[in-house]
Design a protein around this motif. Structure first.
Motif, PDB file in Angstrom:
ATOM      1  N   TRP A  18       0.817  -1.221   0.000  1.00  0.00           N
ATOM      2  CA  TRP A  18       0.000   0.000   0.000  1.00  0.00           C
ATOM      3  C   TRP A  18       0.847   1.266   0.000  1.00  0.00           C
ATOM      4  N   ASP A  19       2.026   1.221   0.615  1.00  0.00           N
ATOM      5  CA  ASP A  19       2.913   2.387   0.558  1.00  0.00           C
ATOM      6  C   ASP A  19       3.357   2.646  -0.880  1.00  0.00           C
TER       7      ASP A  19
ATOM      8  N   ASN B 132      -4.343   4.493   7.872  1.00  0.00           N
ATOM      9  CA  ASN B 132      -4.429   4.950   6.480  1.00  0.00           C
ATOM     10  C   ASN B 132      -4.699   3.810   5.501  1.00  0.00           C
ATOM     11  N   ASP B 133      -5.272   2.714   5.986  1.00  0.00           N
ATOM     12  CA  ASP B 133      -5.545   1.563   5.111  1.00  0.00           C
ATOM     13  C   ASP B 133      -6.400   1.936   3.895  1.00  0.00           C
ATOM     14  N   LYS B 134      -7.295   2.890   4.059  1.00  0.00           N
ATOM     15  CA  LYS B 134      -8.187   3.277   2.951  1.00  0.00           C
ATOM     16  C   LYS B 134      -7.705   4.539   2.228  1.00  0.00           C
ATOM     17  N   ASP B 135      -6.517   4.983   2.586  1.00  0.00           N
ATOM     18  CA  ASP B 135      -5.961   6.193   1.985  1.00  0.00           C
ATOM     19  C   ASP B 135      -5.117   5.816   0.768  1.00  0.00           C
ATOM     20  N   HIS B 136      -5.757   5.673  -0.373  1.00  0.00           N
ATOM     21  CA  HIS B 136      -5.070   5.310  -1.621  1.00  0.00           C
ATOM     22  C   HIS B 136      -5.997   5.625  -2.785  1.00  0.00           C
TER      23      HIS B 136
ATOM     24  N   PHE C  57      -9.915  -2.179   3.147  1.00  0.00           N
ATOM     25  CA  PHE C  57      -9.186  -1.281   2.251  1.00  0.00           C
ATOM     26  C   PHE C  57     -10.082  -0.389   1.395  1.00  0.00           C
ATOM     27  N   GLY C  58     -11.388  -0.482   1.594  1.00  0.00           N
ATOM     28  CA  GLY C  58     -12.277   0.466   0.941  1.00  0.00           C
ATOM     29  C   GLY C  58     -13.007  -0.074  -0.274  1.00  0.00           C
ATOM     30  N   ASN C  59     -13.716   0.826  -0.938  1.00  0.00           N
ATOM     31  CA  ASN C  59     -14.599   0.460  -2.044  1.00  0.00           C
ATOM     32  C   ASN C  59     -13.802   0.259  -3.333  1.00  0.00           C
ATOM     33  N   ILE C  60     -13.130  -0.883  -3.418  1.00  0.00           N
ATOM     34  CA  ILE C  60     -12.340  -1.246  -4.591  1.00  0.00           C
ATOM     35  C   ILE C  60     -13.133  -2.272  -5.395  1.00  0.00           C
ATOM     36  N   GLU C  61     -13.251  -2.053  -6.690  1.00  0.00           N
ATOM     37  CA  GLU C  61     -13.943  -3.032  -7.530  1.00  0.00           C
ATOM     38  C   GLU C  61     -13.037  -4.244  -7.726  1.00  0.00           C
ATOM     39  N   VAL C  62     -13.524  -5.415  -7.331  1.00  0.00           N
ATOM     40  CA  VAL C  62     -12.758  -6.648  -7.484  1.00  0.00           C
ATOM     41  C   VAL C  62     -13.267  -7.388  -8.716  1.00  0.00           C
TER      42      VAL C  62
END
Length: 622
Positions: free
Chosen positions: A300-301, A329-333, A355-360
């Motif tokens: 993530w970094d 900051n897990d959802k900060d990307h 980790f947030g609303n990511i389309e898989v």
């Protein structure tokens, strides 16, 4: 009055029809959009197939370079490379190689490198020279390395500098067969190995004439990608130019555009890293953030630092990410899309939650296979969605399979029996001109084993995927297990992936590799699991016993547990099973702690040599 009545009907229809479709057919519009994209891809593919001279992946790269010469193509560690630099560097490699007496344009070349820009530069150079390329796993050594090299009839081996010792181990055999060995370094004092980087630096960056690849057709081999199977020596799947041209569409069909930044940390020698990450990005004109290898702690970094919008996953990657310590900051990307295969439903949910609303975009495909599915609707746990048009283009079906005999079930006429909806069956796909199965290089025996004849009618020919699937009432398809991984105990089929899923949601277990082992005097194979324990926890036999009893029927409960410090996996994070199956549950041969399920004590108890002897002698029945 009639006009008002008709107007009322029209207005009502505008509101009611979409509502009715959403209620009665909730995936209607998703299906329509997917079919629209499928049609667009098909039209683009056909138009490219008709172009003369022939249009290949390399030509798409040259188009992107002409259109966006100064755009960043590859970012690697502290270096950045534009499309123009990549083009010119690949020209230098091609010109240096062409002037070498041990090579002539069109010769097969083996590429022995890890994830680095030179891998991409060299592949493009070889494409410009019309050479098929064998992508060797940089982790293989000695016998396996020689086997993979010999599969593709290569005359040249190009290796990374850090792999010098691995090359030296097999050098006598390579020299004996007249192989030219080039090392990506400026100086090499090993007889039989030539430095190559110095020649590349001195070479011209002038473009290569198209005539060097005028002999190539769509059926010509483009790359050899080695299956990272969990048993035996790797098999070289032959990917022809047509298949590679199709691969261009993988990222673009999932909404990826030139504005996206793609994080490639999976091995470039494998299908996912090479065909999706590298080749897919050539089509979209995206920027690739290239990583030497996957690192859960840096993932993530890296994404934040490079404004990554698209990530890839395979196998256990998502679970590794979810196992890292939680951070604020897990959802900060800026990641919006994760594309790959092999994620389990509970990890999928955990990944989104954390980790947030990511389309898989989970998909199903195999390196050598002729059928694939995409879960474009985002249904958690499914590998894809089936529909009428897809099946017309790529005829496939699920057939009933006898896991005990390890063969398809056939009727009185010798034909296979199709599985009912909701029933687990073996996925087979008809071999056609549109969906061919090319097979494995130098291995007709293994190629033939993947062909299945007389499936639905006499004389037909299908590709045997080796995967057990299930299609639900909503037409979503789910992976169940690999043929051979499913075993039979007490007259019941046990799916290893399902048992693994149950074990890993317990409080103390981190990973679980489930398999069946034979026991003298017993029919079938009994369940065993090699497991690792979560950091900060310990193996609690009683807790695990209560957990498996709560979730699993008696025949599916692993009778033996093997506690390991680390799980052995392939380069693409597939769990290794064959060695574990062979070692079975003998405490005299296994250094790891072993436990046996004890129903009387309601716990997993240490498996002693005395208990083992009683099982083998038949004094203890399981």
């Amino acid at each position: 009055m009639m006009e008002m009545y008709l107007l009322s009907i029209i207005i009502a229809s505008i509101f009611i029809i979409p509502f009715a479709l959403k209620t009665l057919s909730p995936y209607f519009w998703v299906d329509v959009l997917y079919l629209r994209d499928l049609l667009r891809i098909f039209v683009t593919f056909l138009s490219r197939r008709r172009r003369r001279p022939f249009f290949f992946v390399l030509d798409r790269f040259l188009e992107q370079t002409a259109a966006h010469p100064d755009k960043l193509f590859i970012v690697f560690e502290n270096e950045s490379y534009t499309y123009t630099y990549t083009d010119k560097r690949s020209n230098k490699i091609a010109n240096a190689l062409q002037s070498h007496p041990g090579y002539k344009a069109g010769d097969a070349v083996a590429l022995f490198m890890g994830n680095e820009p030179a891998f991409m530069f060299t592949w493009l150079a070889l494409a410009k020279l019309g050479s098929p390329v064998a992508l060797l796993n940089h982790n293989i050594r000695t016998k396996s390395l020689l086997h993979c090299f010999n599969c593709c009839n290569a005359t040249v081996l190009i290796a990374a500098a850090e792999l010098k010792e691995a090359v030296e181990d097999v050098l006598p055999s390579l020299i004996e067969h007249g192989v030219t060995v080039l090392l990506m370094t400026k100086h090499c004092d090993t007889p039989g190995i030539e430095s190559f980087s110095d020649k590349v630096d001195e070479a011209s960056d002038s473009p290569l004439p198209q005539s060097l690849r005028s002999h190539i057709t769509f059926k010509s081999p483009a790359v050899y990608i080695y299956t990272s199977g969990t048993t035996g020596l790797p098999k070289a799947a032959l990917i022809n130019q047509n298949r590679l041209l199709i691969a261009l569409a993988i990222l673009s069909s999932n909404g990826v555009t030139a504005s996206d930044v793609i994080y490639v940390n999976l091995p470039l020698y494998h299908t996912a890293g090479f065909m999706i990450g590298f080749i897919g990005s050539i089509e979209t004109g995206s920027t690739i953030i290239l990583k030497r290898k996957f690192s859960a702690s840096q993932f993530w970094d890296d994404c934040r630092k490079n404004n990554v919008t698209v990530v890839q996953y395979i196998g256990e990657v998502m679970r590794y990410l979810c196992s890292t310590p939680k951070r604020e900051n897990d959802k900060d990307h800026k990641v919006k899309l994760a594309i790959g295969n092999g994620v389990r439903a509970e990890i999928w949910r955990e990944f989104l939650s954390r980790f947030g609303n990511i389309e898989v975009r989970e998909f199903y495909a195999s390196t050598e296979g002729n059928v694939g599915f995409v879960n474009y609707a985002g249904k958690v746990g499914a590998i894809g969605r089936v529909n009428f048009f897809h099946k017309k283009l790529f005829p496939y079906t699920l057939i009933r399979y006898d896991t005990e005999r390890d063969e398809p079930i056939r009727d009185a006429n010798g034909l296979c029996v199709e599985s009912l909806k909701g029933e687990t069956g073996l996925l087979v796909s008809k071999i056609t001109d549109i969906a061919p199965f090319v097979g494995y290089a130098q291995n007709e025996e293994q190629t033939e084993r993947k062909r299945l004849r007389n499936v639905l009618k006499k004389g037909d020919l299908y590709f045997n995927s080796g995967d057990l699937m299930r299609i639900d009432k909503d037409n979503f398809i789910y992976f169940q297990d690999r043929v051979g991984d499913t075993f039979r105990w007490k007259g019941e089929n046990v799916a290893t992936t399902e048992v693994s899923d149950i074990l890993t949601i317990s409080d103390c277990l981190k990973e679980a590799n489930v398999y069946g082992v034979e026991v003298p005097g017993h029919e079938g194979r009994i369940g065993m699991a090699a497991v690792t324990v979560k950091e900060g926890s310990h193996f609690d036999g009683s807790q695990i016993y209560n957990h498996v009893v709560s979730y699993l029927p008696s025949y599916a409960r692993p009778r033996f547990m093997r506690i390991q410090n680390a799980m052995e996996v392939t380069g693409t994070f597939k769990q290794m099973k064959m060695k574990l199956v062979e070692e079975s549950f003998n405490p005299g041969c296994i250094q790891d702690p072993l436990h046996i399920l004890d129903d009387h004590k309601k716990s997993y108890m240490p498996l002693t040599a005395e208990i083992y002897s009683c099982i083998i002698s038949g004094n203890i029945k399981l």
